[in-house]
Design a protein around this motif. Structure first.
Motif: not given
Length: 181
Positions: A122-127, A130-131, A172-175
C-alpha cells in the motif's frame, strides 16, 4: 472495573515500528491500523492479519465502503466480519497468515507476513503516485490481490469477488490503478 481491551505486554509494545505512527500513512489509515490492532488484541490473536485490517477498513473508511454495494453486499460483509470476530476466527488462532509463495521477513511481529506485505505494498502504491501517504483504498487493493489472504477468504464467504473489488477501485479511483504483486 476491568478495561475492555487488554493492555499489550511490554514485548508486544516494543516489537518493531508501529504502523499507526508511520508517516507513509494518512491519519485515517493509521487509525484503521490502530483499530485492527485493538481487534486482534481483543480476539487473543498474536498478530494483525488481513481480515483484521479489512474489518477496520470497512468500519472506519468511507472511501473503502464506497467500493462495496451499499445494500446487501456491505451488510453480508459486515455480518461475516462480526461473526469472525466473535468466534469464527478461532480456527486461525495460533497460526500465521502466510501464502508461502515467497520467504517473508517482516520488521514487525505485530502483523502477519501477508498483512505486513500488504501494508508495504500500500505504501509502495502511494509512493508511485507521488508524495501523498497511503490511504485505505491503497490497503484494500493490496489486500485483495493475494488469494491466500484471510481477507480474501472473508470476501469470498460473503459472496464478494476480489476481481469485482479491484474493478470498482479502478472505476471509482482511477488514480490508484491496478495493483501488481
Amino acid at each position: 472495573m476491568q478495561p475492555r481491551i487488554p493492555p499489550q505486554s511490554l514485548g508486544e509494545q516494543a516489537v518493531g515500528p508501529r504502523a499507526d505512527n508511520d508517516a507513509r500513512l494518512t491519519a485515517e489509515l493509521a487509525a484503521v491500523v490502530s483499530g485492527a490492532r485493538r481487534r486482534a488484541v481483543r480476539g487473543g490473536d498474536r498478530q494483525i492479519d488481513t481480515a483484521h485490517l479489512l474489518h477496520s477498513l470497512v468500519e472506519n473508511d468511507p472511501e473503502v465502503r464506497s467500493v462495496f454495494d451499499d445494500g446487501p453486499e456491505i451488510a453480508r460483509l459486515l455480518g461475516y466480519l462480526v461473526q469472525r470476530s466473535i468466534g469464527y476466527g478461532l480456527r486461525w488462532q495460533g497460526s500465521v497468515e502466510d501464502s508461502g509463495a515467497v520467504p517473508v521477513v517482516t520488521e514487525s511481529e505485530t502483523f502477519s507476513p501477508l498483512a505486513a506485505g500488504a501494508m508495504d505494498h500500500a505504501c509502495d502504491r502511494a509512493a508511485a503516485r507521488g508524495p501523498e501517504p497511503a490511504t485505505g483504498i491503497d490497503l484494500l487493493a493490496a489486500i485483495v490481490v493475494d488469494p491466500q489472504a484471510r481477507a480474501v477468504e472473508v470476501l469470498g464467504r460473503a459472496g464478494i469477488e476480489t476481481s469485482a473489488v479491484l474493478a470498482r477501485i479502478e472505476e471509482r479511483h482511477p488514480q490508484w490503478g491496478r495493483p501488481s504483486r
